[in-house]
Design an enzyme around this catalytic site. Sequence first.
Site, PDB file in Angstrom:
ATOM      1  N   SER A   1       0.862  -1.180   0.000  1.00  0.00           N
ATOM      2  CA  SER A   1       0.000   0.000   0.000  1.00  0.00           C
ATOM      3  C   SER A   1       0.898   1.230   0.000  1.00  0.00           C
ATOM      4  O   SER A   1       2.087   1.133   0.345  1.00  0.00           O
ATOM      5  CB  SER A   1      -0.851  -0.005   1.282  1.00  0.00           C
ATOM      6  OG  SER A   1      -1.500   1.240   1.479  1.00  0.00           O
TER       7      SER A   1
ATOM      8  N   TYR B   1      -2.192  -1.277  10.422  1.00  0.00           N
ATOM      9  CA  TYR B   1      -2.133  -1.400   8.956  1.00  0.00           C
ATOM     10  C   TYR B   1      -0.796  -0.870   8.429  1.00  0.00           C
ATOM     11  O   TYR B   1      -0.133  -1.516   7.612  1.00  0.00           O
ATOM     12  CB  TYR B   1      -3.305  -0.613   8.360  1.00  0.00           C
ATOM     13  CG  TYR B   1      -3.529  -0.782   6.887  1.00  0.00           C
ATOM     14  CD1 TYR B   1      -4.295  -1.838   6.401  1.00  0.00           C
ATOM     15  CD2 TYR B   1      -3.003   0.123   5.968  1.00  0.00           C
ATOM     16  CE1 TYR B   1      -4.525  -1.988   5.031  1.00  0.00           C
ATOM     17  CE2 TYR B   1      -3.226  -0.014   4.608  1.00  0.00           C
ATOM     18  CZ  TYR B   1      -3.989  -1.076   4.146  1.00  0.00           C
ATOM     19  OH  TYR B   1      -4.219  -1.213   2.789  1.00  0.00           O
TER      20      TYR B   1
END
Length: 256
Positions: free
Chosen positions: A138, A151
């Site tokens: 990401s 995350y």
Amino acid sequence: MLSGKTALVTGSTSGIGHGIALALAKQGCGIILNGFGDAEGPKSEVAALGVKVGYHSADMSKPAEIEAMMSYASTDFGGVDILVNNAGIQHVAPVESFPVEKWDAVIAINLSAAFHTTRLAIPGMRAKNWGRIINIASAHGLVGSAQKVAYVAAKHGLVGMTKVVALETATTGITVNAICPGWVLTPLVQKQIDDRAANEKIAVEQATRELLSEKEPSLQFTTTEQLGELAVFMCSPAADNIRGVAWAADGGWTAQ
Ligand code: NAD
């Protein structure tokens, strides 16, 4: 281009994994799907492209289930040539009130699962002297955002793991790379938009505009089709010597 190969795409019943599975199948690649929810719909879509398709329901937070999935790949497909570590979840909260069980789940699914699939896939790839491992990290594998401690930690970890495994396989036909998308309009992001609209008492359209303009200079979502084509490129001979990169597809997010 990929006929005779098998790709295992984790978390491919939805979103980015689904898009990557379809793009690889269009190149003639056999596909093993994984993920929660409806598997029959995605299975038929892949089968309609004329390739062999299978499904395993392994919960990616459970190493024993991951081992069972990798055994299924060996017995039913002759192993995994292309491993796409994509399954992931999100949880948003400040660190001091971040639920411990959410931390554990995000680290298990977004990071540890890729360690388990990778360690189990590499021996078969070494035997064939060909393989592709594509880790869906990401923009949050490269930079942080408030309220996403688990995350961001998991995605930075995944980028680190990508580099290490790329180095360990550098003299072989196995390449290991990460893709780092910015915003992609999937259920994972739709939930964040809906939460923002509810919290700020604004329309979903406005919440969508705010979400994009905060981080993504292009003001556009990256699409699952674009990420699918990027994965196809990483599987092509042109990418034989691309190793250990964290390839941003983020509309300029991490250029800032
Ligand atoms: P999504 O929610 O649409 O899909 C997630 C997939 O993972 C689903 O198939 C789901 O069933 C599966 N999954 C979740 N938990 C699982 C578990 N324990 N075991 C097995 N499967 C499980 O999300 P998405 O947006 O397509 O995200 C896919 C990946 O892309 C994630 O790793 C995410 O972090 C990453 N990513 C997404 C975006 C974005 O903007 N959507 C941006 C950057 C990175």
